[in-house]
Enzyme design. Structure first.
Site, PDB file in Angstrom:
ATOM      1  N   SER A 147       9.585  -5.176 -34.407  1.00  0.00           N
ATOM      2  CA  SER A 147       9.962  -6.010 -35.542  1.00  0.00           C
ATOM      3  C   SER A 147      10.199  -5.159 -36.790  1.00  0.00           C
ATOM      4  O   SER A 147      11.063  -4.283 -36.798  1.00  0.00           O
ATOM      5  CB  SER A 147       8.881  -7.067 -35.770  1.00  0.00           C
ATOM      6  OG  SER A 147       9.344  -8.097 -36.598  1.00  0.00           O
ATOM      7  N   ASP A 277      13.826 -14.912 -28.871  1.00  0.00           N
ATOM      8  CA  ASP A 277      13.155 -14.454 -30.088  1.00  0.00           C
ATOM      9  C   ASP A 277      13.525 -15.387 -31.234  1.00  0.00           C
ATOM     10  O   ASP A 277      14.684 -15.468 -31.631  1.00  0.00           O
ATOM     11  CB  ASP A 277      13.590 -13.018 -30.396  1.00  0.00           C
ATOM     12  CG  ASP A 277      12.759 -12.352 -31.470  1.00  0.00           C
ATOM     13  OD1 ASP A 277      12.373 -13.040 -32.446  1.00  0.00           O
ATOM     14  OD2 ASP A 277      12.493 -11.140 -31.352  1.00  0.00           O
ATOM     15  N   HIS A 306       9.372 -13.276 -29.511  1.00  0.00           N
ATOM     16  CA  HIS A 306       9.290 -12.121 -30.411  1.00  0.00           C
ATOM     17  C   HIS A 306       8.062 -11.256 -30.107  1.00  0.00           C
ATOM     18  O   HIS A 306       8.162 -10.038 -30.057  1.00  0.00           O
ATOM     19  CB  HIS A 306       9.232 -12.627 -31.859  1.00  0.00           C
ATOM     20  CG  HIS A 306       9.304 -11.543 -32.887  1.00  0.00           C
ATOM     21  ND1 HIS A 306      10.387 -10.711 -33.012  1.00  0.00           N
ATOM     22  CD2 HIS A 306       8.409 -11.144 -33.842  1.00  0.00           C
ATOM     23  CE1 HIS A 306      10.184  -9.859 -34.007  1.00  0.00           C
ATOM     24  NE2 HIS A 306       8.988 -10.084 -34.514  1.00  0.00           N
TER      25      HIS A 306
END
Length: 326
Positions: A147, A277, A306
């Site tokens: 991320s 995601d 995610h």
């Protein structure tokens, strides 16, 4: 009567200990995620688990973990927002048991590092990693970022000193850029990130429950196997960090353009992304990043969320290992 009471207490304690042990053993046997997270232990000595702090040029203290043999190949893990090095537990243990040196740090303003009010942007994040790599004298390291950590990896690897990096991995990562613009029509509207900032400022504690309970791990999907422990751990990590730093980091992960960083990266780079995601939408991230990388490889995970490193380590860890060893 006293003897009987002692016997009853001892008996109750034995039952509780025995039950807890049985439940733990059953969980370890039955859970493929647990088995994948631990992996097959190496027979050689893995070294002493350590942790510490470095102080950067601007006086910020950066917390880090450094486990395993110091002469083994290092793998450095970069966490997402608003978490900490603890988010990599399943991967740290796995690679430690496969003989690697594993390192993870708390980004400034996050976890156990200084709750900074300045420098909460990508250039400084990357500069902090440069100082960490220098302090630990890391050579030929594999840098893995999830991320926001994926953005940090992209910016750092593009600027790293020769010999410091051998490979890179971007997992559910924010590059090339998240926010919608004329140049990035598939991005998320700025109002989405304004909403993040408003929710954080209004009630950070509740916001940090809502995110992992819902989209982060896909627990809002029908049939999802919800883990309260995973939700609580996300909240715990988030609340350890500084509210001001987390607020600033929203701009850093959403509005930073990593296009030129990706173009400059010379080392083999694996881009891993779940196509479900809900935090960093797949179509505007992974496929675009791979096109910009000189030596990029895309691996798409159907239906994964995610936070797939936590929800599906039995899938992610072996793929990471195969790439590191390739």
């Amino acid at each position: 009567m006293i003897i009987d009471a002692k016997r009853r207490n001892a008996s109750r304690r034995d039952v509780l200990v025995g039950t807890a042990g049985a439940l733990l053993a059953a969980a370890m046997i039955e859970s493929p995620a647990m088995a994948a997270a631990i992996g097959k232990p190496v027979t050689s000595k893995t070294g002493t688990k350590t942790m510490g702090m470095i102080k950067t040029k601007d006086g910020t203290e950066i917390f880090y973990k450094d486990w395993g043999p110091k002469d083994a190949q290092p793998i450095v893990f970069h966490h997402g927002w608003p978490l900490s090095a603890d988010d990599w537990d399943a991967q740290m243990i796995f690679f430690l048991h496969h003989g690697f040196r594993v390192i993870a740090h708390d980004r400034r303003g996050h976890g156990r590092s200084t709750q900074t009010s300045i420098g909460n942007e990508m250039d400084t994040y990357a500069a902090d990693v440069i100082e960490l790599a220098d302090a630990l004298d890391l050579k030929g390291a594999v840098h893995v970022g999830h991320s926001t950590g994926g953005g940090e990896v992209a910016r750092y690897v593009a600027r790293a000193k020769p010999g410091r990096v051998s490979k890179a991995v971007l997992i559910g990562a924010v590059p090339p850029i998240m926010v919608k613009s004329d140049k990035n029509p598939g991005g998320l509207p700025i109002e989405v990130f304004d909403g993040f900032r408003s929710a954080l400022a209004a009630n950070r504690a509740q916001f940090y429950i809502d995110v992992p309970t819902g989209p982060f791990y896909g627990f809002n999907r029908s049939g999802a196997k919800i883990s309260q422990g995973v939700i609580d751990n996300w909240w715990r990590q988030g609340m350890m960090g500084g509210a001001a730093a987390h607020y600033d980091c929203i701009k850093a992960f959403s509005e930073t353009d990593f296009t030129e960083d990706l173009k400059q990266i010379q080392v083999p780079t694996l881009v891993m992304h779940g196509d479900d995601d809900q935090i960093v939408p797949y179509a505007d991230a992974a496929p675009l990043s791979v096109k910009l990388l000189k030596r990029g490889t895309l691996k798409t995970y159907k239906g994964l969320p995610h936070g797939m490193c936590t929800t599906h380590p039995e899938i992610i860890n072996p793929d990471l290992l195969a790439f590191v060893r390739s």
